[in-house]
Design a protein around this motif. Structure first.
Motif, PDB file in Angstrom:
ATOM      1  N   GLN A  81      70.661  53.369  78.495  1.00 21.30           N
ATOM      2  CA  GLN A  81      70.880  54.436  77.506  1.00 21.30           C
ATOM      3  C   GLN A  81      69.715  54.471  76.524  1.00 21.30           C
ATOM      4  OE1 GLN A  81      74.801  54.613  75.693  1.00 21.30           O
ATOM      5  NE2 GLN A  81      73.940  55.303  73.761  1.00 21.30           N
ATOM      6  N   LEU A  82      69.119  55.650  76.360  1.00 26.76           N
ATOM      7  CA  LEU A  82      67.997  55.835  75.442  1.00 26.76           C
ATOM      8  C   LEU A  82      68.437  56.489  74.140  1.00 26.76           C
ATOM      9  CD1 LEU A  82      65.316  57.117  78.002  1.00 26.76           C
ATOM     10  CD2 LEU A  82      65.714  54.762  77.213  1.00 26.76           C
ATOM     11  N   ALA A  83      69.278  57.493  74.239  1.00 28.80           N
ATOM     12  CA  ALA A  83      69.775  58.202  73.052  1.00 28.80           C
ATOM     13  C   ALA A  83      71.071  58.902  73.419  1.00 28.80           C
ATOM     14  CB  ALA A  83      68.742  59.208  72.544  1.00 28.80           C
ATOM     15  N   CYS A  84      71.908  59.093  72.401  1.00 38.05           N
ATOM     16  CA  CYS A  84      73.207  59.701  72.670  1.00 38.05           C
ATOM     17  C   CYS A  84      73.715  60.400  71.416  1.00 38.05           C
ATOM     18  CB  CYS A  84      74.199  58.615  73.112  1.00 38.05           C
ATOM     19  SG  CYS A  84      75.814  59.238  73.592  1.00 38.05           S
ATOM     20  N   SER A  85      74.232  61.604  71.580  1.00 36.35           N
ATOM     21  CA  SER A  85      74.885  62.323  70.490  1.00 36.35           C
ATOM     22  C   SER A  85      76.130  62.987  71.064  1.00 36.35           C
ATOM     23  CB  SER A  85      73.942  63.380  69.896  1.00 36.35           C
ATOM     24  OG  SER A  85      73.758  64.454  70.803  1.00 36.35           O
ATOM     25  N   LYS A  86      76.801  63.809  70.281  1.00 35.99           N
ATOM     26  CA  LYS A  86      78.022  64.446  70.765  1.00 35.99           C
ATOM     27  C   LYS A  86      77.761  65.399  71.930  1.00 35.99           C
ATOM     28  CE  LYS A  86      80.518  64.176  66.371  1.00 35.99           C
ATOM     29  NZ  LYS A  86      81.138  64.940  65.250  1.00 35.99           N
ATOM     30  N   LEU A  87      76.538  65.923  72.015  1.00 36.02           N
ATOM     31  CA  LEU A  87      76.224  66.923  73.025  1.00 36.02           C
ATOM     32  C   LEU A  87      75.130  66.497  73.995  1.00 36.02           C
ATOM     33  CD1 LEU A  87      76.250  70.105  70.739  1.00 36.02           C
ATOM     34  CD2 LEU A  87      78.117  69.220  72.135  1.00 36.02           C
ATOM     35  N   GLU A  88      74.607  65.281  73.856  1.00 33.74           N
ATOM     36  CA  GLU A  88      73.483  64.852  74.681  1.00 33.74           C
ATOM     37  C   GLU A  88      73.622  63.385  75.074  1.00 33.74           C
ATOM     38  OE1 GLU A  88      69.531  66.056  72.915  1.00 33.74           O
ATOM     39  OE2 GLU A  88      70.856  66.552  71.246  1.00 33.74           O
ATOM     40  N   ILE A  89      73.223  63.070  76.306  1.00 36.21           N
ATOM     41  CA  ILE A  89      73.055  61.690  76.753  1.00 36.21           C
ATOM     42  C   ILE A  89      71.715  61.615  77.465  1.00 36.21           C
ATOM     43  CG2 ILE A  89      73.897  59.839  78.235  1.00 36.21           C
ATOM     44  CD1 ILE A  89      76.692  60.961  77.968  1.00 36.21           C
ATOM     45  N   HIS A  90      70.823  60.773  76.964  1.00 34.26           N
ATOM     46  CA  HIS A  90      69.507  60.586  77.587  1.00 34.26           C
ATOM     47  C   HIS A  90      69.416  59.154  78.112  1.00 34.26           C
ATOM     48  CE1 HIS A  90      68.100  64.422  75.963  1.00 34.26           C
ATOM     49  NE2 HIS A  90      68.621  64.061  74.801  1.00 34.26           N
ATOM     50  N   GLU A 115      73.748  75.237  66.366  1.00 34.06           N
ATOM     51  CA  GLU A 115      73.738  73.970  67.105  1.00 34.06           C
ATOM     52  C   GLU A 115      72.854  74.065  68.344  1.00 34.06           C
ATOM     53  OE1 GLU A 115      77.740  72.869  67.922  1.00 34.06           O
ATOM     54  OE2 GLU A 115      78.261  72.547  65.807  1.00 34.06           O
ATOM     55  N   ARG A 116      72.813  75.256  68.934  1.00 35.37           N
ATOM     56  CA  ARG A 116      71.971  75.446  70.113  1.00 35.37           C
ATOM     57  C   ARG A 116      70.484  75.294  69.745  1.00 35.37           C
ATOM     58  NH1 ARG A 116      73.552  78.562  74.504  1.00 35.37           N
ATOM     59  NH2 ARG A 116      75.088  79.585  73.184  1.00 35.37           N
ATOM     60  N   ARG A 117      70.083  75.853  68.604  1.00 29.61           N
ATOM     61  CA  ARG A 117      68.691  75.724  68.165  1.00 29.61           C
ATOM     62  C   ARG A 117      68.323  74.254  67.943  1.00 29.61           C
ATOM     63  NH1 ARG A 117      65.997  80.240  65.895  1.00 29.61           N
ATOM     64  NH2 ARG A 117      67.185  82.184  66.104  1.00 29.61           N
ATOM     65  N   ILE A 118      69.255  73.488  67.353  1.00 31.02           N
ATOM     66  CA  ILE A 118      69.014  72.057  67.151  1.00 31.02           C
ATOM     67  C   ILE A 118      68.819  71.363  68.494  1.00 31.02           C
ATOM     68  CG2 ILE A 118      70.060  69.901  66.355  1.00 31.02           C
ATOM     69  CD1 ILE A 118      71.465  71.529  64.165  1.00 31.02           C
ATOM     70  N   LEU A 119      69.630  71.743  69.483  1.00 29.60           N
ATOM     71  CA  LEU A 119      69.519  71.146  70.815  1.00 29.60           C
ATOM     72  C   LEU A 119      68.174  71.453  71.452  1.00 29.60           C
ATOM     73  CD1 LEU A 119      70.720  69.668  73.240  1.00 29.60           C
ATOM     74  CD2 LEU A 119      71.784  71.820  73.934  1.00 29.60           C
ATOM     75  N   TRP A 120      67.727  72.716  71.360  1.00 28.55           N
ATOM     76  CA  TRP A 120      66.409  73.061  71.923  1.00 28.55           C
ATOM     77  C   TRP A 120      65.315  72.215  71.268  1.00 28.55           C
ATOM     78  CZ3 TRP A 120      69.135  74.568  75.342  1.00 28.55           C
ATOM     79  CH2 TRP A 120      69.745  75.786  75.526  1.00 28.55           C
ATOM     80  N   ASP A 121      65.390  72.048  69.946  1.00 25.18           N
ATOM     81  CA  ASP A 121      64.397  71.230  69.235  1.00 25.18           C
ATOM     82  C   ASP A 121      64.465  69.776  69.695  1.00 25.18           C
ATOM     83  OD1 ASP A 121      63.519  73.416  67.814  1.00 25.18           O
ATOM     84  OD2 ASP A 121      64.762  72.999  66.047  1.00 25.18           O
ATOM     85  N   ASN A 122      65.685  69.267  69.874  1.00 20.67           N
ATOM     86  CA  ASN A 122      65.837  67.879  70.328  1.00 20.67           C
ATOM     87  C   ASN A 122      65.197  67.659  71.693  1.00 20.67           C
ATOM     88  OD1 ASN A 122      67.245  67.262  68.020  1.00 20.67           O
ATOM     89  ND2 ASN A 122      69.260  67.192  69.002  1.00 20.67           N
ATOM     90  N   LEU A 123      65.431  68.585  72.615  1.00 21.48           N
ATOM     91  CA  LEU A 123      64.855  68.451  73.946  1.00 21.48           C
ATOM     92  C   LEU A 123      63.326  68.520  73.902  1.00 21.48           C
ATOM     93  CD1 LEU A 123      67.324  70.612  76.085  1.00 21.48           C
ATOM     94  CD2 LEU A 123      67.102  68.130  76.076  1.00 21.48           C
ATOM     95  N   SER A 124      62.805  69.396  73.058  1.00 19.03           N
ATOM     96  CA  SER A 124      61.346  69.482  72.911  1.00 19.03           C
ATOM     97  C   SER A 124      60.782  68.180  72.366  1.00 19.03           C
ATOM     98  CB  SER A 124      60.987  70.651  71.991  1.00 19.03           C
ATOM     99  OG  SER A 124      61.419  71.885  72.534  1.00 19.03           O
ATOM    100  N   ASN A 125      61.497  67.575  71.419  1.00 16.43           N
ATOM    101  CA  ASN A 125      61.056  66.299  70.857  1.00 16.43           C
ATOM    102  C   ASN A 125      61.114  65.182  71.893  1.00 16.43           C
ATOM    103  OD1 ASN A 125      60.613  67.455  68.341  1.00 16.43           O
ATOM    104  ND2 ASN A 125      62.686  66.988  67.610  1.00 16.43           N
TER     105      ASN A 125
END
Length: 348
Positions: A81-90, A115-125
């Protein structure tokens, strides 16, 4: 190696566990992603412990919504597990049978714009933090183009543009699909019917080079308004082998079984001949008497798949009605199957 992603819309549904068992039986996933489980904590763990996986990462639910599970078989892959939030597991994936090492992300995109915009930013990061082969599996809750939607409002161009920009920043390509075109439906009458392709696999170039034969399939939709999506990294044709004869104890509980024994014995003059005759007749009797439940289930699923393919190109009231009838038939057969397994467990 196979990966299945499914938005189940609730892991407490009566047929959830049996359907997962079916997915495992027919598609043998090493990784299973379950979205919108709507359950967390100890109750989620109780359900997971009854599933055929020994590794799990769970996200917290959002009230009675959300819930994201990543399940795996640790004898096949090592998952970090690298990172995890309510909507993401990396995670980082090490395939034990090879030297391949890559990144896998399971993501559920919120229908809310902020929340979708935050997700797009997270994936880009995330994309900026590594140079590994990378595959993303997710319910994006967003069609990419008008071809990905039937019915309802037109695709929001500004939202889909933000989605495409995120994919470009992550160097992602759509892995395509075979099977019914759409992965979600509102299951309304044809005048109000909406269908969308929103459950997808995306991968970067390095991952595509690692698995050049990878194939995505939209499986038959049942028990949810989303269909499961299968990713095969190395597709292979399954070979059916003849199984050796096996006596089943639960046969003894059926009143018609003694006739099978008597017929085999009375029609044979030697012990070896009687034994071979019994094995043949018992298998035929089992297939006709009990096996028709399993065959009927597979036949209904095959019909459902054809109906869902047809609805993607030429939806009609008759097809909507037929799909609903087949789903009811499937529920009835699953109940019969459950009773059969209960009988087997009591006898054995």
């Amino acid at each position: 190696m196979n990966i299945v992603v499914w938005n189940c819309r609730g892991a407490l549904k009566p047929n959830f566990q049996s359907y997962v068992q079916d997915l495992v039986k027919f598609h043998d996933p090493t990784l299973l992603v379950v979205m919108e489980t709507r359950i967390g904590g100890s109750r989620a763990r109780d359900i997971i412990n009854r599933l055929p996986f020994d590794g799990a990462i769970l996200t917290k639910t959002i009230g009675r919504a959300g819930g994201l599970w990543l399940l795996w078989n640790s004898n096949r892959v090592e998952v970090t597990q690298l990172a995890c939030s309510k909507l993401e597991i990396h995670t980082a994936i090490k395939v034990r049978a090879s030297s391949s090492y890559w990144m896998f992300s399971a993501v559920y995109a919120s229908p809310r714009n902020a929340e979708r915009r935050i997700l797009w930013d997270n994936l880009s990061n995330v994309a900026d933090l590594h140079n590994l082969p990378w595959v993303i599996a997710r319910d994006f809750n967003e069609p990419l183009s008008g071809d990905d939607k039937f019915g309802g409002r037109v695709v929001n161009s500004s939202r889909s543009l933000l989605f495409k920009e995120c994919l470009d920043k992550c160097n992602m390509v759509d892995l395509g699909f075979s099977g019914p075109r759409f992965t979600w439906t509102n299951r309304r009458e044809v005048q109000k019917l909406i269908q969308e392709r929103i459950d997808r696999f995306f991968a970067n170039l390095d991952w595509c080079l690692l698995y050049p034969e990878a194939r995505v399939t939209h499986l038959t939709r049942c028990h949810s308004d989303h269909c499961p999506v299968l990713l095969e990294t190395n597709p292979q044709n399954r070979v059916r082998l003849n199984r050796p004869f096996k006596f089943q104890k639960y046969w003894l509980s059926d009143v018609s079984f003694p006739r099978v024994v008597a017929q085999a014995w009375n029609q044979s003059s030697h012990l070896q001949e009687a034994t071979e005759s019994f094995a043949k007749k018992a298998n035929e009797w089992n297939r006709n008497h009990f096996g028709n439940i399993f065959a009927k289930k597979n036949q209904i699923k095959a019909r459902l798949n054809r109906v869902q393919r047809a609805m993607a190109t030429r939806p009609s009231s008759s097809l909507v009605e037929l799909e609903n009838e087949l789903l009811k038939e499937l529920d009835n057969v699953l109940n019969q199957e459950h009773e059969l397994w209960a009988l087997k467990s009591r006898v054995n």
